[in-house]
Structures are given as structure tokens and as C-alpha cells.
Design a protein around this motif. Structure first.
Motif, PDB file in Angstrom:
ATOM      1  N   ARG A 189      51.222 -65.812 -40.901  1.00  0.00           N
ATOM      2  CA  ARG A 189      51.432 -65.830 -39.458  1.00  0.00           C
ATOM      3  C   ARG A 189      51.942 -67.218 -39.059  1.00  0.00           C
ATOM      4  O   ARG A 189      51.467 -68.223 -39.586  1.00  0.00           O
ATOM      5  CB  ARG A 189      50.127 -65.527 -38.716  1.00  0.00           C
ATOM      6  CG  ARG A 189      49.514 -64.190 -39.080  1.00  0.00           C
ATOM      7  CD  ARG A 189      48.179 -63.988 -38.392  1.00  0.00           C
ATOM      8  NE  ARG A 189      47.218 -65.029 -38.739  1.00  0.00           N
ATOM      9  CZ  ARG A 189      45.946 -65.035 -38.324  1.00  0.00           C
ATOM     10  NH1 ARG A 189      45.505 -64.068 -37.549  1.00  0.00           N
ATOM     11  NH2 ARG A 189      45.141 -66.011 -38.687  1.00  0.00           N
ATOM     12  N   ILE A 190      52.874 -67.261 -38.120  1.00  0.00           N
ATOM     13  CA  ILE A 190      53.414 -68.543 -37.656  1.00  0.00           C
ATOM     14  C   ILE A 190      52.385 -69.205 -36.746  1.00  0.00           C
ATOM     15  O   ILE A 190      51.920 -68.620 -35.771  1.00  0.00           O
ATOM     16  CB  ILE A 190      54.742 -68.338 -36.903  1.00  0.00           C
ATOM     17  CG1 ILE A 190      55.801 -67.755 -37.851  1.00  0.00           C
ATOM     18  CG2 ILE A 190      55.228 -69.651 -36.301  1.00  0.00           C
ATOM     19  CD1 ILE A 190      57.084 -67.347 -37.157  1.00  0.00           C
ATOM     20  N   ARG A 191      52.056 -70.475 -37.056  1.00  0.00           N
ATOM     21  CA  ARG A 191      51.040 -71.190 -36.290  1.00  0.00           C
ATOM     22  C   ARG A 191      51.568 -72.444 -35.598  1.00  0.00           C
ATOM     23  O   ARG A 191      50.825 -73.087 -34.854  1.00  0.00           O
ATOM     24  CB  ARG A 191      49.865 -71.552 -37.206  1.00  0.00           C
ATOM     25  CG  ARG A 191      49.249 -70.386 -37.952  1.00  0.00           C
ATOM     26  CD  ARG A 191      48.692 -69.325 -37.014  1.00  0.00           C
ATOM     27  NE  ARG A 191      47.587 -69.805 -36.230  1.00  0.00           N
ATOM     28  CZ  ARG A 191      46.311 -69.780 -36.649  1.00  0.00           C
ATOM     29  NH1 ARG A 191      46.017 -69.304 -37.855  1.00  0.00           N
ATOM     30  NH2 ARG A 191      45.346 -70.215 -35.864  1.00  0.00           N
ATOM     31  N   GLY A 192      52.842 -72.800 -35.839  1.00  0.00           N
ATOM     32  CA  GLY A 192      53.368 -73.969 -35.160  1.00  0.00           C
ATOM     33  C   GLY A 192      54.809 -74.263 -35.517  1.00  0.00           C
ATOM     34  O   GLY A 192      55.284 -73.886 -36.596  1.00  0.00           O
ATOM     35  N   TYR A 193      55.499 -74.938 -34.585  1.00  0.00           N
ATOM     36  CA  TYR A 193      56.869 -75.406 -34.781  1.00  0.00           C
ATOM     37  C   TYR A 193      56.911 -76.908 -34.520  1.00  0.00           C
ATOM     38  O   TYR A 193      56.267 -77.403 -33.580  1.00  0.00           O
ATOM     39  CB  TYR A 193      57.837 -74.710 -33.820  1.00  0.00           C
ATOM     40  CG  TYR A 193      58.058 -73.243 -34.102  1.00  0.00           C
ATOM     41  CD1 TYR A 193      59.071 -72.830 -34.954  1.00  0.00           C
ATOM     42  CD2 TYR A 193      57.251 -72.273 -33.515  1.00  0.00           C
ATOM     43  CE1 TYR A 193      59.284 -71.472 -35.208  1.00  0.00           C
ATOM     44  CE2 TYR A 193      57.450 -70.929 -33.760  1.00  0.00           C
ATOM     45  CZ  TYR A 193      58.471 -70.532 -34.609  1.00  0.00           C
ATOM     46  OH  TYR A 193      58.668 -69.201 -34.861  1.00  0.00           O
ATOM     47  N   GLU A 201      55.900 -85.963 -34.793  1.00  0.00           N
ATOM     48  CA  GLU A 201      55.676 -84.513 -34.833  1.00  0.00           C
ATOM     49  C   GLU A 201      55.183 -84.083 -36.208  1.00  0.00           C
ATOM     50  O   GLU A 201      54.404 -83.133 -36.325  1.00  0.00           O
ATOM     51  CB  GLU A 201      56.961 -83.775 -34.449  1.00  0.00           C
ATOM     52  CG  GLU A 201      57.351 -83.950 -33.006  1.00  0.00           C
ATOM     53  CD  GLU A 201      57.746 -82.647 -32.331  1.00  0.00           C
ATOM     54  OE1 GLU A 201      57.692 -81.576 -32.974  1.00  0.00           O
ATOM     55  OE2 GLU A 201      58.105 -82.715 -31.138  1.00  0.00           O
ATOM     56  N   VAL A 202      55.625 -84.759 -37.236  1.00  0.00           N
ATOM     57  CA  VAL A 202      55.123 -84.459 -38.583  1.00  0.00           C
ATOM     58  C   VAL A 202      53.676 -84.929 -38.728  1.00  0.00           C
ATOM     59  O   VAL A 202      52.885 -84.319 -39.442  1.00  0.00           O
ATOM     60  CB  VAL A 202      56.038 -85.079 -39.655  1.00  0.00           C
ATOM     61  CG1 VAL A 202      55.510 -84.803 -41.050  1.00  0.00           C
ATOM     62  CG2 VAL A 202      57.454 -84.496 -39.519  1.00  0.00           C
ATOM     63  N   ASP A 203      53.308 -85.996 -38.022  1.00  0.00           N
ATOM     64  CA  ASP A 203      51.898 -86.391 -37.958  1.00  0.00           C
ATOM     65  C   ASP A 203      51.069 -85.240 -37.404  1.00  0.00           C
ATOM     66  O   ASP A 203      49.983 -84.933 -37.910  1.00  0.00           O
ATOM     67  CB  ASP A 203      51.716 -87.621 -37.060  1.00  0.00           C
ATOM     68  CG  ASP A 203      52.273 -88.902 -37.661  1.00  0.00           C
ATOM     69  OD1 ASP A 203      52.487 -88.937 -38.893  1.00  0.00           O
ATOM     70  OD2 ASP A 203      52.484 -89.863 -36.898  1.00  0.00           O
ATOM     71  N   GLN A 204      51.587 -84.606 -36.333  1.00  0.00           N
ATOM     72  CA  GLN A 204      50.879 -83.472 -35.746  1.00  0.00           C
ATOM     73  C   GLN A 204      50.831 -82.294 -36.711  1.00  0.00           C
ATOM     74  O   GLN A 204      49.813 -81.598 -36.808  1.00  0.00           O
ATOM     75  CB  GLN A 204      51.562 -83.052 -34.447  1.00  0.00           C
ATOM     76  CG  GLN A 204      50.821 -81.958 -33.676  1.00  0.00           C
ATOM     77  CD  GLN A 204      49.432 -82.385 -33.273  1.00  0.00           C
ATOM     78  OE1 GLN A 204      49.274 -83.405 -32.619  1.00  0.00           O
ATOM     79  NE2 GLN A 204      48.418 -81.624 -33.649  1.00  0.00           N
TER      80      GLN A 204
END
Length: 216
Positions: A189-193, A201-204
Motif C-alpha cells: 500500500r502507498i504510504r507516502g510521496y 524530504e528524504v529525512d522525512q
């Protein structure tokens, strides 16, 4: 008498500080716990959320070839957290930035599978993917660079990962280019973009991977 008034005034101020401070402290604590352990949303597409969080993801089946010349299917994602993206080896701009950020994901996570799908399968042969993999220290047990039929690659981008809103059939003139990293859980399941060119954003993304691992 003055001492008594002073004591009462001090006590009242102390009580007021407690009255205000305890809710604030509780709010901050809850927000910190949510940030660290809270559940991520579940996406049915790039813009909508799934209504039923008990249903597994439904990704289009695929059969592609990796940088080792091995056949790779959806089964590689079984029971794994996955970070997926699209790229091409001759990309002069955003792809090198994305690959360097994926190096961070590879180094900073455990048991996470990275799947990088080419948008230029005509040029990105197995041999070319292998050279690219060596350039970015890709570990094949953790990170696969995938090529194959263009129509299938583009269909998976549009109908599986929803990384673009453009329509197309994967034909000769069709072209997709996206800076998105897509996070999928162990149920596909997709959980984030995330913007794969931005370190913050890669830290996130790395923080959200830890959240998913806490769900298991």
C-alpha cells in the motif's frame, strides 16, 4: 500580613503556571509521540486516501529485468517495505540528485527494498544499468534497477505508483519524468510521496520508514 499576601500571590502565580503549562506540555508530548510513532496515511492514488485500511494494496503485476540480468516480479516486494522511483541513466539533472538520496536510504535503513524503474528502457540495457549501479554503490540485495517493456513500465508508473497525472500509452513519443519517491508498506500500500531531490524530504522519508517498522 505582608508575608501572607506575598505567599498567596506566589502560590497563585505558581498555580497559574501549572494550569497553563501542564496542557501545553501534554500537547507537545503527544505531538512528539505522533511524529515518531503515529500512523501514516494510506493512499489509493497520489491525491486520494484509501477508505479501508484493512485491504491490501493492488499493484499491477510486472515482470522486469534488473541490473544483474535477473527476472524480477511483484514477489520481490512481498513482506517488505519498499521505496520506489523512476529514473534514467542519461538524465543530466534530477536523477543524479535522486540517486545520491537513495544512497542515503540504502545506508540508513535495514531490510528496506529500493526499486528504481527506468523510463528509458530503449537505452537502459542490463549492461548500462550495471555500470550505473556500480557508480552509485548499489547493493543488489537491497536495491534493484529495473528495465523491460516500456508500456509495462509506464503502466506501473501511472496505475500502480500514481507518480504522474499525465495520460499516455507508453508509446514511442510518451515520456515520464518524476522526482517522486514512493513509500510502500509490507502490504504493498502507498504510504507516502517525497521529493527525491530534497534532503529534508528524504529525512522525512527515513523517519516515516521507522514509523512503518513500528507498525509491524
Amino acid at each position: 500580613m505582608k508575608l501572607e499576601k506575598s505567599y498567596l500571590l506566589t502560590s497563585w502565580k505558581f498555580f497559574l503556571v501549572l494550569l497553563i503549562g501542564i496542557p501545553v506540555l501534554a500537547y507537545v508530548s503527544v505531538r512528539m509521540l505522533e511524529k515518531k510513532y503515529g500512523r501514516l496515511p494510506i493512499y489509493a492514488s497520489s491525491t486520494t486516501l484509501a477508505q479501508d485500511n484493512k485491504t491490501d494494496g493492488s499493484l499491477p503485476p510486472f515482470v522486469f529485468t534488473d541490473q544483474l540480468g535477473s527476472t524480477v516480479t511483484n514477489s520481490i516486494m512481498t513482506n517488505k517495505i519498499v521505496v520506489a522511483n523512476y529514473f534514467y541513466t542519461s538524465c543530466p539533472s534530477i536523477c543524479p540528485k535522486m540517486m545520491m538520496q537513495l544512497q542515503r536510504v540504502q545506508a540508513g535503513t535495514d531490510k528496506v527494498m529500493i526499486l528504481s524503474f527506468t523510463v528509458d528502457p530503449k537505452r537502459d540495457s542490463v549492461g548500462r544499468l550495471m555500470k550505473f549501479a556500480l557508480q552509485y554503490d548499489v547493493l543488489p540485495n537491497r536495491w534493484r534497477l529495473l528495465t523491460g517493456d516500456k508500456r509495462a513500465l509506464y503502466h506501473f508508473a501511472r496505475k500502480g505508483l500514481f507518480i504522474t497525472a499525465t495520460e499516455g500509452d507508453g508509446g514511442e513519443t510518451d515520456f515520464i519524468h518524476s522526482d517522486r519517491f514512493v513509500l510502500l508498506d509490507t502490504r504493498q500500500r502507498i504510504r507516502g510521496y517525497y521529493d527525491g531531490t530534497l534532503p529534508e524530504e528524504v529525512d522525512q522519508l527515513l523517519a516515516d520508514i521507522k514509523k512503518l517498522q513500528n507498525e509491524l
